[in-house]
Design a protein around this motif. Structure first.
Motif, PDB file in Angstrom:
ATOM      1  N   GLY A   1       0.921  -1.068  -0.008  1.00 12.35           N
ATOM      2  CA  GLY A   1       0.113   0.017   0.124  1.00 12.35           C
ATOM      3  C   GLY A   1       0.707   1.396   0.046  1.00 12.35           C
ATOM      4  N   VAL A   2       0.616   2.142   1.036  1.00 10.35           N
ATOM      5  CA  VAL A   2       1.450   3.253   1.199  1.00 10.35           C
ATOM      6  C   VAL A   2       2.869   3.182   1.132  1.00 10.35           C
ATOM      7  CG1 VAL A   2       1.614   5.510   2.382  1.00 10.35           C
ATOM      8  CG2 VAL A   2      -0.627   4.580   2.010  1.00 10.35           C
ATOM      9  N   LEU A   3       3.298   2.018   2.032  1.00 14.03           N
ATOM     10  CA  LEU A   3       4.694   1.752   2.399  1.00 14.03           C
ATOM     11  C   LEU A   3       5.353   1.310   1.120  1.00 14.03           C
ATOM     12  CD1 LEU A   3       4.312   0.306   5.776  1.00 14.03           C
ATOM     13  CD2 LEU A   3       5.324   2.535   5.135  1.00 14.03           C
ATOM     14  N   SER A   4       4.906   1.068  -0.113  1.00 15.60           N
ATOM     15  CA  SER A   4       5.464   0.504  -1.208  1.00 15.60           C
ATOM     16  C   SER A   4       6.391   1.393  -1.780  1.00 15.60           C
ATOM     17  CB  SER A   4       4.380   0.109  -2.492  1.00 15.60           C
ATOM     18  OG  SER A   4       3.728   1.454  -2.832  1.00 15.60           O
ATOM     19  N   THR A   5       6.287   2.851  -1.771  1.00 13.24           N
ATOM     20  CA  THR A   5       7.376   3.793  -2.312  1.00 13.24           C
ATOM     21  C   THR A   5       8.317   3.721  -1.355  1.00 13.24           C
ATOM     22  OG1 THR A   5       6.397   5.540  -1.269  1.00 13.24           O
ATOM     23  CG2 THR A   5       5.838   5.189  -3.632  1.00 13.24           C
ATOM     24  N   THR A   6       8.300   3.494   0.101  1.00 10.27           N
ATOM     25  CA  THR A   6       9.375   3.459   1.125  1.00 10.27           C
ATOM     26  C   THR A   6      10.120   2.113   0.706  1.00 10.27           C
ATOM     27  OG1 THR A   6       7.992   4.689   2.514  1.00 10.27           O
ATOM     28  CG2 THR A   6       9.902   3.374   3.411  1.00 10.27           C
ATOM     29  N   ALA A   7       9.497   1.075   0.494  1.00  7.21           N
ATOM     30  CA  ALA A   7      10.086  -0.264   0.109  1.00  7.21           C
ATOM     31  C   ALA A   7      11.062  -0.064  -0.913  1.00  7.21           C
ATOM     32  CB  ALA A   7       9.175  -1.187  -0.035  1.00  7.21           C
TER      33      ALA A   7
END
Length: 98
Positions: free
Chosen positions: A58-64
Motif C-alpha cells: 500500500g502506502v509503504l510501497s514507495t518506501t520499500a
C-alpha cells in the motif's frame, strides 16, 4: 594519564605514504558512480516486477522501493570496491606475461 615518549630504539620508521581515512580519492568517487549506474540499470530492468512485488504494501510501497534501491546501491558499491583491486592485479599480471 601520561604516555611516555618512545626511545630511539622503540620508534618505528614512518611509511612513505600513510593512508588517510578521511581523504576521498577519484577512485572512490568512480566506484560510487559505477555502483549507482549498475543500480539504476538494474532498477530500470526490474522496475515492473518490483512495483508488482511491493504493491501489496500500500502506502509503504514507495518506501520499500527506496529502501531496496539504497540497499542495492550499497551492495553494488561494495562489490565494485572489492572486485576493482583484484581485477586490476589480474590485468597487470596478464599484461606482464605478454
Amino acid at each position: 594519564m601520561v604516555v611516555p615518549e618512545p626511545t630511539a630504539g622503540e620508534r618505528r620508521p614512518r611509511r612513505a605514504r600513510e593512508a588517510n581515512p578521511g581523504q576521498s580519492t577519484l577512485a572512490t568517487y568512480l566506484e560510487v558512480l559505477l555502483g549507482g549506474v549498475i543500480t539504476v540499470a538494474g532498477f530500470a530492468v526490474a522496475f515492473p516486477a518490483l512495483t508488482e512485488l511491493t504493491h501489496g504494501l500500500g502506502v509503504l510501497s514507495t518506501t520499500a522501493l527506496v529502501f531496496l534501491f539504497i540497499f542495492a546501491w550499497y551492495v553494488a558499491w561494495v562489490s565494485v570496491c572489492v572486485s576493482y583491486p583484484r581485477l586490476r592485479r589480474w590485468l597487470l599480471r596478464r599484461v606482464q606475461r605478454s
